[in-house]
Design an enzyme around this catalytic site. Structure first.
Site, PDB file in Angstrom:
ATOM      1  N   TYR A 151       0.905  -1.133   0.075  1.00  0.00           N
ATOM      2  CA  TYR A 151      -0.076   0.161  -0.008  1.00  0.00           C
ATOM      3  C   TYR A 151       1.057   1.229   0.098  1.00  0.00           C
ATOM      4  CZ  TYR A 151      -4.262  -2.461   1.169  1.00  0.00           C
ATOM      5  OH  TYR A 151      -5.484  -3.398   1.203  1.00  0.00           O
ATOM      6  N   LYS A 261      -1.844  -4.141  -8.640  1.00  0.00           N
ATOM      7  CA  LYS A 261      -3.089  -5.063  -8.376  1.00  0.00           C
ATOM      8  C   LYS A 261      -4.198  -4.075  -8.075  1.00  0.00           C
ATOM      9  CE  LYS A 261      -4.760  -7.870  -4.395  1.00  0.00           C
ATOM     10  NZ  LYS A 261      -5.502  -6.973  -3.560  1.00  0.00           N
ATOM     11  N   HIS A 285     -10.528  -6.003  -5.396  1.00  0.00           N
ATOM     12  CA  HIS A 285     -10.406  -6.123  -4.108  1.00  0.00           C
ATOM     13  C   HIS A 285     -11.424  -6.979  -3.331  1.00  0.00           C
ATOM     14  CE1 HIS A 285      -7.792  -3.943  -1.149  1.00  0.00           C
ATOM     15  NE2 HIS A 285      -8.318  -4.656  -0.157  1.00  0.00           N
TER      16      HIS A 285
HETATM   17  C1  LIG Z   1     -10.286  -9.397   5.182  1.00  0.00           C
HETATM   18  C2  LIG Z   1      -9.552  -8.994   3.702  1.00  0.00           C
HETATM   19  C3  LIG Z   1      -8.476  -8.126   3.917  1.00  0.00           C
HETATM   20  C4  LIG Z   1      -7.809  -7.708   2.707  1.00  0.00           C
HETATM   21  N1  LIG Z   1      -6.538  -6.857   2.822  1.00  0.00           N
HETATM   22  C5  LIG Z   1      -5.897  -6.532   1.732  1.00  0.00           C
HETATM   23  C6  LIG Z   1      -4.545  -5.972   1.783  1.00  0.00           C
HETATM   24  O1  LIG Z   1      -4.009  -5.681   2.646  1.00  0.00           O
HETATM   25  N2  LIG Z   1      -3.940  -5.824   0.650  1.00  0.00           N
HETATM   26  C7  LIG Z   1      -4.397  -6.113  -0.587  1.00  0.00           C
HETATM   27  O2  LIG Z   1      -3.799  -5.411  -1.659  1.00  0.00           O
HETATM   28  N3  LIG Z   1      -5.941  -6.508  -0.725  1.00  0.00           N
HETATM   29  C8  LIG Z   1      -6.402  -6.933   0.312  1.00  0.00           C
HETATM   30  N4  LIG Z   1      -7.502  -7.533   0.333  1.00  0.00           N
HETATM   31  C9  LIG Z   1      -8.062  -7.983  -0.783  1.00  0.00           C
HETATM   32  C10 LIG Z   1      -7.555  -9.253  -1.506  1.00  0.00           C
HETATM   33  O3  LIG Z   1      -6.273  -9.341  -1.805  1.00  0.00           O
HETATM   34  C11 LIG Z   1      -8.060  -9.787  -2.814  1.00  0.00           C
HETATM   35  O4  LIG Z   1      -8.264  -9.089  -3.881  1.00  0.00           O
HETATM   36  C12 LIG Z   1      -9.778 -10.251  -2.436  1.00  0.00           C
HETATM   37  O5  LIG Z   1      -9.988 -11.088  -1.264  1.00  0.00           O
HETATM   38  C13 LIG Z   1     -10.114 -11.031  -3.765  1.00  0.00           C
HETATM   39  O6  LIG Z   1     -11.458 -11.485  -3.440  1.00  0.00           O
HETATM   40  P1  LIG Z   1     -12.014 -12.719  -2.451  1.00  0.00           P
HETATM   41  O7  LIG Z   1     -11.529 -13.027  -1.689  1.00  0.00           O
HETATM   42  O8  LIG Z   1     -13.662 -12.506  -2.561  1.00  0.00           O
HETATM   43  O9  LIG Z   1     -12.070 -13.857  -3.785  1.00  0.00           O
HETATM   44  C14 LIG Z   1      -8.231  -8.033   1.381  1.00  0.00           C
HETATM   45  C15 LIG Z   1      -9.277  -8.882   1.336  1.00  0.00           C
HETATM   46  C16 LIG Z   1     -10.067  -9.185   2.546  1.00  0.00           C
HETATM   47  C17 LIG Z   1     -11.183 -10.317   2.303  1.00  0.00           C
END
Ligand SMILES: Cc1cc2nc3c(=O)[nH]c(=O)nc-3n(C[C@H](O)[C@H](O)[C@H](O)COP(=O)(O)O)c2cc1C
Length: 388
Positions: A151, A261, A285
């Site tokens: 980030y 991403k 995300h």
């Molecule tokens: C609880 C949670 C925390 C997340 N934290 C981050 C993060 O710190 N950095 C990031 O790039 N994406 C983060 N994401 C997004 C995930 O990397 C990913 O894009 C997403 O979980 C994909 O969707 P899905 O879990 O429904 O398949 C997070 C997602 C969730 C559910």
């Protein structure tokens, strides 16, 4: 070729001997076990998404609109099913990675260390979040294969410090998240007033960072609520001016492959490739940022077409089974990141829960590839069609 599919034989054989599986194989069943195992606030944080959660639903539903076209009698199909891929010149045993997920202390006390154990046991690399609960260097000691997600903070010296720390500790790639200049509107969290960062959760990389610490008057207090360090974190979290220009800056700090991403448009992907990125992660995300966004899977084809072979296109958001992974690969993804499914495994059974989820995905994926008559890396547009 690793045999992930034979796991299925073992499950049936064990059951015949009276040993039934401890954990379920369907995502929805595992999610319900996680709901029971977690406090409502943390569960809502993981399961919740932006607004009315239409994007999150659309991500999953999109997979029902694509169908695989198996050709089991293809010449050479008897050797099909290899899951290996090559990415940035490196061979990986499977096309799966774990997606970066922050604030894992809400999910399991062993956080990233359990994740790394469970994933690396199967040759699946971990993507470590900037908002992790364990500092980069500690994860690096426990993990064989990991990438780092950035980030990009509002303070470039802090961004540089994170990238240099990850590179020195052994990350294999840096993934910059483009879709989180601020947090999306998330009603489940709002209704509970649940924002873990205010309690210093998800701040381990910041509180352990020399540049971050040099900006504070007082030592950061682990677990402190609304402390100076928390306020500084909130101010530093995101660079609102993040743009393609940041790519040339990051190149000065690391020789690792750089991915971006959170891309769902061909024009943005093309600009990023022109700016020199090595990879694009098509993702929204998990629907956590914008309600009513395009489903990530529906954006995959246009991004793949715009990028061609100039960069690798990876995919996440809504992947819930091994067959989903195969669909994304057939639509052009070179690798796939899993998010919520392994988080629920972690919540229910720590490292073993993560391993359970990934092992199940890999077994189904290998069985699917075999039945398609291809190795996973060879799936292409001829193997997928719109479901009527
Ligand atoms: C609880 C949670 C925390 C997340 N934290 C981050 C993060 O710190 N950095 C990031 O790039 N994406 C983060 N994401 C997004 C995930 O990397 C990913 O894009 C997403 O979980 C994909 O969707 P899905 O879990 O429904 O398949 C997070 C997602 C969730 C559910």
């Amino acid at each position: 070729m690793s045999n992930y599919a034979q796991y299925q034989d073992g499950v049936y054989a064990d059951a015949t001997n009276g040993k039934l599986p401890r954990l379920p194989y369907h995502h929805d069943e595992l999610r319900e076990l996680a709901r029971a195992a977690m406090e409502p606030g943390p569960f809502g944080y993981v399961e919740g998404s932006a607004g009315r959660e239409r994007t999150a639903d659309a991500n999953v539903d999109a997979f029902s609109r694509y169908a695989l076209r198996p050709r089991g009698l293809r010449p050479g199909a008897e050797t099909a099913g290899d899951l290996g891929i090559t990415l940035f010149g490196e061979r990986y045993p499977t096309p799966l990675l774990t997606a970066p997920i922050g604030v894992l202390e809400q999910v399991h006390p062993e956080c990233e260390l359990a994740l790394a154990r469970g994933a690396n046991a199967l040759g699946v690399p971990v993507t470590l979040s900037t908002a992790a609960s364990t500092p980069i260097e500690e994860v690096a000691e426990a993990a064989d294969s990991w990438w780092y997600q950035l980030y990009w903070p509002s303070d470039d010296e802090l961004a540089e410090s994170f990238v240099r720390r990850a590179t020195a500790a052994g990350a294999k790639a840096i993934m910059v998240t483009a879709d989180t200049k601020r947090l999306g509107w998330r009603p489940r969290d709002l209704s509970r007033g649940h924002l873990p960062f205010l309690r210093s959760q998800g701040t381990a990389n910041y509180f352990s960072d020399p540049v971050f610490r040099a900006r504070l008057k007082d030592e950061p207090e682990p677990g402190g609520v609304f402390t100076e360090a928390v306020f500084h974190f909130l101010g530093a979290f995101a660079d609102k001016a993040l743009s393609t220009e940041n790519i040339s800056r990051i190149r000065q700090w690391t020789d690792l492959p750089v991915l971006v991403k959170g891309i769902v448009r061909a024009d943005e992907a093309a600009d990023l490739v022109d700016a020199g990125v090595d990879g694009i992660v098509v993702s929204n995300h998990g629907g956590r940022q914008i309600d009513a966004s395009v489903a990530a899977l529906d954006a995959l084809h246009e991004v793949v077409a715009a990028v061609g072979d100039r960069a690798a296109v990876l995919f996440d958001s809504g992947v819930r089974s091994g067959a989903d992974v195969a669909v994304a690969m057939a639509l052009g993804a070179r690798a796939v990141l899993l998010g919520r499914p392994w988080v629920y495994g972690l919540a229910v059974d720590g490292a073993s829960g993560v391993e359970h989820v990934l092992r199940s995905f890999l077994a189904e994926l290998q069985i699917t590839a075999e039945l398609m008559g291809k190795d996973i890396a060879d799936l292409d547009a001829s193997d997928v069609t719109a479901r009527p």
